[in-house]
Design a protein around this motif. Structure first.
Motif, PDB file in Angstrom:
ATOM      1  N   VAL A 221       0.862 -25.959  51.827  1.00  0.00           N
ATOM      2  CA  VAL A 221      -0.105 -27.187  52.246  1.00  0.00           C
ATOM      3  C   VAL A 221       0.692 -28.002  53.463  1.00  0.00           C
ATOM      4  O   VAL A 221       1.716 -28.249  53.457  1.00  0.00           O
ATOM      5  N   GLY A 222      -0.014 -28.021  54.708  1.00  0.00           N
ATOM      6  CA  GLY A 222       0.619 -28.866  55.839  1.00  0.00           C
ATOM      7  C   GLY A 222      -0.338 -28.812  56.842  1.00  0.00           C
ATOM      8  O   GLY A 222      -1.173 -28.260  56.833  1.00  0.00           O
ATOM      9  N   PRO A 223       0.001 -29.856  57.954  1.00  0.00           N
ATOM     10  CA  PRO A 223      -0.791 -29.955  58.927  1.00  0.00           C
ATOM     11  C   PRO A 223      -1.064 -28.634  59.991  1.00  0.00           C
ATOM     12  O   PRO A 223      -0.192 -27.806  59.689  1.00  0.00           O
ATOM     13  N   PRO A 224      -2.058 -28.498  60.782  1.00  0.00           N
ATOM     14  CA  PRO A 224      -2.292 -27.379  61.674  1.00  0.00           C
ATOM     15  C   PRO A 224      -0.801 -27.302  62.627  1.00  0.00           C
ATOM     16  O   PRO A 224      -0.446 -28.243  62.959  1.00  0.00           O
ATOM     17  N   PRO A 353      -9.578 -32.403  56.230  1.00  0.00           N
ATOM     18  CA  PRO A 353     -10.285 -31.777  57.432  1.00  0.00           C
ATOM     19  C   PRO A 353      -9.660 -31.715  58.576  1.00  0.00           C
ATOM     20  O   PRO A 353      -9.706 -30.872  59.622  1.00  0.00           O
ATOM     21  N   CYS A 354      -8.963 -33.204  59.034  1.00  0.00           N
ATOM     22  CA  CYS A 354      -8.644 -33.201  60.269  1.00  0.00           C
ATOM     23  C   CYS A 354      -7.209 -32.718  60.246  1.00  0.00           C
ATOM     24  O   CYS A 354      -6.618 -32.586  61.483  1.00  0.00           O
ATOM     25  N   GLY A 355      -6.549 -32.603  59.117  1.00  0.00           N
ATOM     26  CA  GLY A 355      -5.018 -32.106  59.026  1.00  0.00           C
ATOM     27  C   GLY A 355      -4.159 -33.098  59.288  1.00  0.00           C
ATOM     28  O   GLY A 355      -2.756 -32.692  59.162  1.00  0.00           O
ATOM     29  N   ASN A 356      -4.224 -34.564  59.136  1.00  0.00           N
ATOM     30  CA  ASN A 356      -3.196 -35.518  59.368  1.00  0.00           C
ATOM     31  C   ASN A 356      -2.893 -35.980  58.016  1.00  0.00           C
ATOM     32  O   ASN A 356      -2.391 -37.162  58.285  1.00  0.00           O
ATOM     33  N   ALA A 357      -3.554 -35.914  56.944  1.00  0.00           N
ATOM     34  CA  ALA A 357      -3.188 -36.761  55.988  1.00  0.00           C
ATOM     35  C   ALA A 357      -1.943 -36.672  55.480  1.00  0.00           C
ATOM     36  O   ALA A 357      -1.244 -35.723  55.437  1.00  0.00           O
ATOM     37  N   GLY A 358      -1.202 -37.791  55.288  1.00  0.00           N
ATOM     38  CA  GLY A 358       0.087 -37.759  54.802  1.00  0.00           C
ATOM     39  C   GLY A 358       1.127 -38.067  55.985  1.00  0.00           C
ATOM     40  O   GLY A 358       2.331 -38.137  56.067  1.00  0.00           O
ATOM     41  N   SER A 359       0.457 -37.906  57.076  1.00  0.00           N
ATOM     42  CA  SER A 359       1.359 -37.922  58.502  1.00  0.00           C
ATOM     43  C   SER A 359       1.707 -39.360  58.647  1.00  0.00           C
ATOM     44  O   SER A 359       0.785 -40.265  58.711  1.00  0.00           O
ATOM     45  N   CYS A 364      -4.553 -40.434  59.566  1.00  0.00           N
ATOM     46  CA  CYS A 364      -5.895 -39.592  59.240  1.00  0.00           C
ATOM     47  C   CYS A 364      -7.321 -40.494  59.609  1.00  0.00           C
ATOM     48  O   CYS A 364      -7.441 -41.339  59.007  1.00  0.00           O
ATOM     49  N   GLU A 365      -8.302 -39.303  59.724  1.00  0.00           N
ATOM     50  CA  GLU A 365      -9.439 -40.128  60.356  1.00  0.00           C
ATOM     51  C   GLU A 365     -10.343 -39.875  59.217  1.00  0.00           C
ATOM     52  O   GLU A 365     -11.679 -40.155  59.304  1.00  0.00           O
ATOM     53  N   CYS A 366     -10.124 -39.060  58.175  1.00  0.00           N
ATOM     54  CA  CYS A 366     -11.117 -38.736  56.799  1.00  0.00           C
ATOM     55  C   CYS A 366     -11.097 -39.717  56.044  1.00  0.00           C
ATOM     56  O   CYS A 366     -10.141 -40.000  55.422  1.00  0.00           O
ATOM     57  N   PRO A 367     -12.515 -40.100  55.480  1.00  0.00           N
ATOM     58  CA  PRO A 367     -12.517 -40.960  54.535  1.00  0.00           C
ATOM     59  C   PRO A 367     -11.824 -40.480  53.234  1.00  0.00           C
ATOM     60  O   PRO A 367     -12.067 -38.978  53.062  1.00  0.00           O
TER      61      PRO A 367
END
Length: 506
Positions: A221-224, A353-359, A364-367
């Protein structure tokens, strides 16, 4: 005036073959040609192929009533691989080929000009013939390269029906023909990548080496752009060469899939289907002949599912049973076909979906509901089957500059993996298992018990309900692998904690 001729063929269901006796009965009635014994449409059309091929081979069928029986009648027969066996049985009944016997298996599709065309599935056919104790197998020249590695059965390649008839004692002059060869199969592009190219991700490297050593499934699991695919592509290079039994199993699956001479390999296979793949393409199936899916073609190798949450949930959940049992059973009205599915599954996923959760650098822009729905496509039971679950962080310049060159090369990593597997085989000798990922929970709580007190943390998590019994077993399997990689006799609390750390991504 009547005559009966007998030959033998092989019917395939999955990668399992059954010897079929082909009987041809010729009577002095109105000319006709019928095939009985549960043939499918393509096999029923063998009448016209056999009639035309025999005429062009210089041994036309007699103008009599011909009845061909395929027995046992309860076994479904599919495909054109029965053509040669049917033709030889008819020629034996007509007295043209006196040495045709049910002790000889005939495999091959007939062209109208009498030449033999290669057919898929020759490797499992030869294995079934060998297990049935037949004397030899006559098959098309185009399948000779594919058949050359199967030991224990005599193989006779022929290029035409005339050549097969002459081999069986027919008094026909030999005629040289151009053999029909199998269509060339493009070589598969298995990733040959260097492990030392991975920088700034020591946890990911350690996780991939552990997965290779113990045969564990993994989730990255990780960002793009963090290197999830890069790590997964290094896994096949760390795996040891296939032994003879594994290579034969891989060749049987690839032969049914139509790989021809390219079915044989000593390297673990690699399959990476796109996330638009259907459940049938992943698991296997199809109308008519049941074909192996990606999970079977990857047996003894690696199945990599990139962008795993983009796969339909039903497709991912279809992997749950083969991941547990190592086999996949495809049920159809005519029967059930079994394929091996002993592969290592590697899933790669973005955290959202945007790949930035936890960064901490890019918000992160996702609800939250979107993130839950996105990761929820990977069900809990599927994630529970992933022994290794690690986060792959985005590489920064600081990590690159701090690289100390300690990442092993692929050659060094494979040597480490082979040493660990040697320890596993010695410990598991006589159990039927060869890798830690295969051992049962009973063994882990019995002969494979860890150092006293080492599982206290796992036991507490099990009592609290934060860890399932399957999760307990899989953590201990991973702990055993970490112990083997470090040369320890048994896992201690440090190995168990490290195993838990390699399962902490989700």
């Amino acid at each position: 005036m009547t005559g009966i001729g007998r030959s033998a063929a092989v019917a395939l269901l999955g990668v399992t073959g059954s010897r079929i006796e082909v009987e041809a009965h010729l009577t002095s009635q109105l000319p006709a040609f019928s095939i009985i014994g549960l043939p499918d449409t393509s096999l029923g059309e063998a009448r016209e192929r056999v009639r035309a091929a025999a005429a062009n081979a210089g041994a036309p069928l007699p103008a009599r009533r011909i009845t061909v029986n395929l027995t046992p009648a309860a076994i479904p027969k599919r495909g054109s691989a029965f053509d040669l066996a049917i033709a030889m049985a008819v020629l034996a009944g007509a007295g043209v080929a006196p040495r045709v016997s049910e002790r000889v298996v005939y495999v091959g599709e007939l062209g109208l000009d009498g030449r033999l065309r290669p057919v898929p599935g020759v490797v499992p056919m030869l294995l079934a013939a060998r297990d049935a104790g037949v004397d030899r197998v006559v098959l098309p020249t185009g399948n000779a390269a594919e058949a050359r590695f199967v030991r224990g059965v005599e193989v006779q390649p022929v290029d035409s029906l005339r050549a097969a008839a002459i081999d069986a004692g027919a008094l026909l002059p030999p005629v040289e023909v151009e053999p029909v060869l199998a269509a060339p199969v493009l070589p598969e592009r298995s990733p040959v990548a260097e492990l030392a190219d991975v920088v700034g991700n020591p946890v990911g490297v350690r996780a991939i080496i552990a997965a290779a050593a113990g045969g564990h499934h993994a989730l990255l699991v990780g960002p793009p752009g963090a290197g999830k695919t890069m790590l997964a592509e290094r896994l096949p290079g760390l795996l040891p060469d296939l032994d003879d039994e594994a290579a034969l199993e891989v060749a049987a699956v690839r032969s049914v899939a139509g790989h021809g001479a390219a079915s044989w390999t000593t390297r673990p296979p690699w399959e990476a289907p796109h996330h638009s793949a259907s459940a049938v393409s992943l698991i296997g199936g199809g109308s008519g002949t049941v074909r192996p899916g990606a999970v079977s073609r990857a047996t003894r190798g690696v199945l990599f599912l990139d962008e795993a949450p983009e796969f339909p949930r039903a497709v991912l959940d279809a992997l749950r049973q083969p991941l547990e049992s190592g086999r996949i059973t495809v049920h159809r009205a005519a029967g059930a076909a079994q394929f091996p599915a002993r592969c290592q599954v590697v899933l790669a996923a973005n955290p959202c979906p945007c790949g930035n959760a936890g960064s901490s650098r890019q918000p992160c822009e996702c609800p939250p509901a979107t993130v839950r729905r996105y990761l929820g496509r990977m069900s809990g039971p599927l994630l529970d089957r992933m022994d290794v679950r690690v986060r792959v962080p985005r590489v920064t310049t600081g990590l690159i500059r701090g690289e100390d060159g300690s990442t092993p090369t692929t050659e060094q990593g494979r040597a480490t993996v082979e040493a660990a597997r040697t320890a596993m085989r010695a410990r598991l000798e006589g159990t039927g298992w060869t890798r830690n990922a295969e051992v049962s929970g009973a063994w882990l709580r019995g002969p494979g018990r860890a150092v006293p007190g080492a599982t206290a943390l796992l036991d507490h998590a099990l009592d609290l309900g934060t860890l399932t019994m399957r999760g307990w077993d899989r953590t201990m399997r991973l702990a055993w692998t970490l112990a083997d990689l470090r040369g320890a006799d048994r896992p201690d609390d440090r190995h168990v904690r490290d195993a838990l750390a390699l399962r902490s991504a989700m």
